[in-house]
Design a protein around this motif. Sequence first.
Motif, PDB file in Angstrom:
ATOM      1  N   ALA A  51       0.815  -1.279  -0.023  1.00 38.02           N
ATOM      2  CA  ALA A  51       0.024  -0.031  -0.102  1.00 38.02           C
ATOM      3  C   ALA A  51       0.900   1.499  -0.007  1.00 38.02           C
ATOM      4  CB  ALA A  51      -0.817  -0.046   1.098  1.00 38.02           C
ATOM      5  N   VAL A  52       0.767   2.007  -1.045  1.00 41.76           N
ATOM      6  CA  VAL A  52       1.436   3.167  -1.104  1.00 41.76           C
ATOM      7  C   VAL A  52       0.454   4.400  -1.496  1.00 41.76           C
ATOM      8  CG1 VAL A  52       3.498   2.075  -1.938  1.00 41.76           C
ATOM      9  CG2 VAL A  52       1.790   3.149  -3.555  1.00 41.76           C
ATOM     10  N   PHE A  53       0.895   5.879  -0.838  1.00 40.45           N
ATOM     11  CA  PHE A  53      -0.035   6.833  -1.329  1.00 40.45           C
ATOM     12  C   PHE A  53       0.026   7.205  -2.781  1.00 40.45           C
ATOM     13  CE2 PHE A  53       1.265   7.429   3.205  1.00 40.45           C
ATOM     14  CZ  PHE A  53      -0.028   8.067   3.677  1.00 40.45           C
ATOM     15  N   PHE A  71       4.964   7.272  -1.058  1.00 39.94           N
ATOM     16  CA  PHE A  71       5.512   6.734   0.000  1.00 39.94           C
ATOM     17  C   PHE A  71       4.604   5.423   0.496  1.00 39.94           C
ATOM     18  CE2 PHE A  71       8.071  10.401   0.405  1.00 39.94           C
ATOM     19  CZ  PHE A  71       9.324  10.195   0.942  1.00 39.94           C
ATOM     20  N   SER A  72       5.378   4.623   1.038  1.00 38.06           N
ATOM     21  CA  SER A  72       5.028   3.624   1.680  1.00 38.06           C
ATOM     22  C   SER A  72       3.683   3.947   2.803  1.00 38.06           C
ATOM     23  CB  SER A  72       5.902   2.584   2.347  1.00 38.06           C
ATOM     24  OG  SER A  72       5.269   1.355   3.172  1.00 38.06           O
ATOM     25  N   PHE A  73       2.579   3.477   2.859  1.00 34.24           N
ATOM     26  CA  PHE A  73       1.803   3.621   3.960  1.00 34.24           C
ATOM     27  C   PHE A  73       2.258   3.188   5.254  1.00 34.24           C
ATOM     28  CE2 PHE A  73      -2.260   2.809   6.158  1.00 34.24           C
ATOM     29  CZ  PHE A  73      -2.608   4.020   6.449  1.00 34.24           C
ATOM     30  N   PRO A  74       2.376   1.647   5.334  1.00 29.74           N
ATOM     31  CA  PRO A  74       3.072   1.212   6.511  1.00 29.74           C
ATOM     32  C   PRO A  74       4.252   1.674   7.247  1.00 29.74           C
ATOM     33  CG  PRO A  74       2.248  -0.693   5.058  1.00 29.74           C
ATOM     34  CD  PRO A  74       2.475   0.714   4.253  1.00 29.74           C
ATOM     35  N   SER A  75       4.980   2.480   6.287  1.00 34.23           N
ATOM     36  CA  SER A  75       6.324   3.177   6.871  1.00 34.23           C
ATOM     37  C   SER A  75       6.180   4.205   7.781  1.00 34.23           C
ATOM     38  CB  SER A  75       6.931   3.558   5.718  1.00 34.23           C
ATOM     39  OG  SER A  75       6.572   4.784   5.108  1.00 34.23           O
ATOM     40  N   LEU A  76       4.850   4.903   7.852  1.00 36.18           N
ATOM     41  CA  LEU A  76       4.313   5.728   8.724  1.00 36.18           C
ATOM     42  C   LEU A  76       4.482   5.162  10.048  1.00 36.18           C
ATOM     43  CD1 LEU A  76       1.488   7.573   7.091  1.00 36.18           C
ATOM     44  CD2 LEU A  76       4.048   8.054   6.857  1.00 36.18           C
ATOM     45  N   TRP A  77       4.421   3.790  10.438  1.00 33.46           N
ATOM     46  CA  TRP A  77       4.360   3.233  11.852  1.00 33.46           C
ATOM     47  C   TRP A  77       5.863   2.717  12.195  1.00 33.46           C
ATOM     48  CZ3 TRP A  77       0.090   4.025   8.946  1.00 33.46           C
ATOM     49  CH2 TRP A  77      -0.922   4.441   9.683  1.00 33.46           C
ATOM     50  N   ARG A  78       5.847   2.525  13.350  1.00 37.69           N
ATOM     51  CA  ARG A  78       7.271   1.945  14.004  1.00 37.69           C
ATOM     52  C   ARG A  78       7.278   0.513  13.430  1.00 37.69           C
ATOM     53  NH1 ARG A  78       8.356   3.722  20.137  1.00 37.69           N
ATOM     54  NH2 ARG A  78       8.042   5.989  18.762  1.00 37.69           N
ATOM     55  N   GLU A  79       8.654  -0.023  13.240  1.00 40.41           N
ATOM     56  CA  GLU A  79       8.791  -1.335  12.564  1.00 40.41           C
ATOM     57  C   GLU A  79       8.017  -2.603  13.100  1.00 40.41           C
ATOM     58  OE1 GLU A  79      12.679  -4.120  11.399  1.00 40.41           O
ATOM     59  OE2 GLU A  79      12.782  -2.326  12.507  1.00 40.41           O
ATOM     60  N   LYS A  80       7.652  -2.306  14.591  1.00 38.28           N
ATOM     61  CA  LYS A  80       6.951  -3.646  15.064  1.00 38.28           C
ATOM     62  C   LYS A  80       5.583  -3.681  14.608  1.00 38.28           C
ATOM     63  CE  LYS A  80       5.581  -1.895  19.525  1.00 38.28           C
ATOM     64  NZ  LYS A  80       5.602  -2.079  20.950  1.00 38.28           N
ATOM     65  N   ASP A  81       4.948  -2.526  14.276  1.00 46.19           N
ATOM     66  CA  ASP A  81       3.649  -2.550  13.725  1.00 46.19           C
ATOM     67  C   ASP A  81       3.423  -2.680  12.353  1.00 46.19           C
ATOM     68  OD1 ASP A  81       2.550  -2.317  16.446  1.00 46.19           O
ATOM     69  OD2 ASP A  81       2.134  -0.096  16.424  1.00 46.19           O
ATOM     70  N   VAL A  85      -0.105  -3.345   9.721  1.00 49.54           N
ATOM     71  CA  VAL A  85      -0.830  -2.512   9.185  1.00 49.54           C
ATOM     72  C   VAL A  85      -0.827  -2.926   7.733  1.00 49.54           C
ATOM     73  CG1 VAL A  85      -0.493   0.246   8.312  1.00 49.54           C
ATOM     74  CG2 VAL A  85      -0.049  -0.362  10.653  1.00 49.54           C
ATOM     75  N   SER A  86       0.311  -3.567   7.269  1.00 53.49           N
ATOM     76  CA  SER A  86       0.430  -4.039   5.712  1.00 53.49           C
ATOM     77  C   SER A  86      -0.694  -5.376   5.566  1.00 53.49           C
ATOM     78  CB  SER A  86       1.637  -4.846   5.472  1.00 53.49           C
ATOM     79  OG  SER A  86       2.684  -3.656   5.478  1.00 53.49           O
ATOM     80  N   ARG A  87      -0.980  -6.027   6.555  1.00 42.22           N
ATOM     81  CA  ARG A  87      -1.903  -6.986   6.560  1.00 42.22           C
ATOM     82  C   ARG A  87      -3.218  -6.394   6.467  1.00 42.22           C
ATOM     83  NH1 ARG A  87      -1.230 -11.025  11.362  1.00 42.22           N
ATOM     84  NH2 ARG A  87      -3.127 -11.724  10.501  1.00 42.22           N
ATOM     85  N   LEU A  88      -3.538  -5.356   7.378  1.00 44.32           N
ATOM     86  CA  LEU A  88      -4.894  -4.722   7.518  1.00 44.32           C
ATOM     87  C   LEU A  88      -5.391  -4.018   6.245  1.00 44.32           C
ATOM     88  CD1 LEU A  88      -4.557  -3.313  11.070  1.00 44.32           C
ATOM     89  CD2 LEU A  88      -6.327  -4.739  10.345  1.00 44.32           C
ATOM     90  N   MET A  89      -4.173  -3.501   5.294  1.00 42.87           N
ATOM     91  CA  MET A  89      -4.579  -2.774   4.379  1.00 42.87           C
ATOM     92  C   MET A  89      -4.720  -3.813   3.208  1.00 42.87           C
ATOM     93  SD  MET A  89      -4.705   0.303   5.145  1.00 42.87           S
ATOM     94  CE  MET A  89      -5.451   0.653   3.553  1.00 42.87           C
ATOM     95  N   GLN A  90      -4.390  -4.953   3.205  1.00 46.52           N
ATOM     96  CA  GLN A  90      -4.810  -5.928   2.482  1.00 46.52           C
ATOM     97  C   GLN A  90      -6.115  -6.238   2.403  1.00 46.52           C
ATOM     98  OE1 GLN A  90      -2.911  -6.555  -0.313  1.00 46.52           O
ATOM     99  NE2 GLN A  90      -1.418  -4.975   0.661  1.00 46.52           N
ATOM    100  N   GLY A  91      -6.630  -6.477   3.648  1.00 42.79           N
ATOM    101  CA  GLY A  91      -8.085  -6.496   3.958  1.00 42.79           C
ATOM    102  C   GLY A  91      -8.882  -5.459   3.433  1.00 42.79           C
ATOM    103  N   VAL A  92      -8.542  -4.180   3.583  1.00 46.23           N
ATOM    104  CA  VAL A  92      -9.322  -3.200   2.608  1.00 46.23           C
ATOM    105  C   VAL A  92      -9.400  -3.412   1.274  1.00 46.23           C
ATOM    106  CG1 VAL A  92      -9.230  -0.765   2.584  1.00 46.23           C
ATOM    107  CG2 VAL A  92      -8.856  -1.535   4.683  1.00 46.23           C
ATOM    108  N   LEU A 100     -10.793   1.008  10.970  1.00 40.21           N
ATOM    109  CA  LEU A 100     -10.858   2.279  12.012  1.00 40.21           C
ATOM    110  C   LEU A 100      -9.658   2.128  12.797  1.00 40.21           C
ATOM    111  CD1 LEU A 100     -12.173   4.959  12.646  1.00 40.21           C
ATOM    112  CD2 LEU A 100     -13.475   3.489  14.555  1.00 40.21           C
ATOM    113  N   MET A 101      -8.908   2.906  12.923  1.00 37.97           N
ATOM    114  CA  MET A 101      -7.469   3.150  13.907  1.00 37.97           C
ATOM    115  C   MET A 101      -7.381   4.165  14.718  1.00 37.97           C
ATOM    116  SD  MET A 101      -3.735   2.494  12.460  1.00 37.97           S
ATOM    117  CE  MET A 101      -4.062   1.061  11.587  1.00 37.97           C
TER     118      MET A 101
END
Length: 212
Positions: A51-53, A71-81, A85-92, A100-101
């Motif tokens: 997922a990218v913007f 930019f990568s959407f998951p890259s906005l979060w700390r590495e452990k999350d 986030v990537s898995r959740l976006m694949q669900g979307v 909702l987060m």
Amino acid sequence: MKEKGSIALFQYWNRLRDGRLAPKRSEVEPADIKSLLADTFILERDTRGAAVFRLAGTRLCAYYGRELKGFSFPSLWREKDQRLVSRLMQGVFNQKSVLLMTYEGFSRNGRSHKFELLALPLDGGAENPRCLGIISTADKPFWLGADPLADALIDTIRVIDPDKEPMFLKNRPAIDVPSLVPAEFDPPETISALGRVRRIRHLVVLDGGRHE
């Protein structure tokens, strides 16, 4: 869902889809959500499946101190999350689920602030899934936009079945999008259980997304 911007965008998206899993990208009219545009974004899936913007509002870019397009959407979060986030976006993208987060963003100088994020699927065809979203915050501290956000940690996650919308927005009045005037930008959960509950670390996830 607490923020007016999130509620207004959800209601607009829900009207557009009119009973379908998701509205088409071409049906979204920027003029209809003019007052929300500074806080909205569109994501797409790149050739690697990430997922990218594709687009990001001016206020969001100011929060992060850069143009977010590409930019990568998951890259906005700390590495452990990031993997979550990537898995959740694949669900979307794939299951047309609504996400909702809430999360806590951290600035380069160690300041922090809470945000609400809503991600809504768009129908771009099997080869070109898209996502329409918004990042909202009730308060805008003086430093937000001057001290860029560097990373974030997830607080809570809800995966929602949009066909439960009357329950989801129980006691929430309809909001007219054009009536939402964005606050001037100064540079310097309660969600009913809509499905099975799982715990992931400190998170509570409600499995209620639509599946094709």
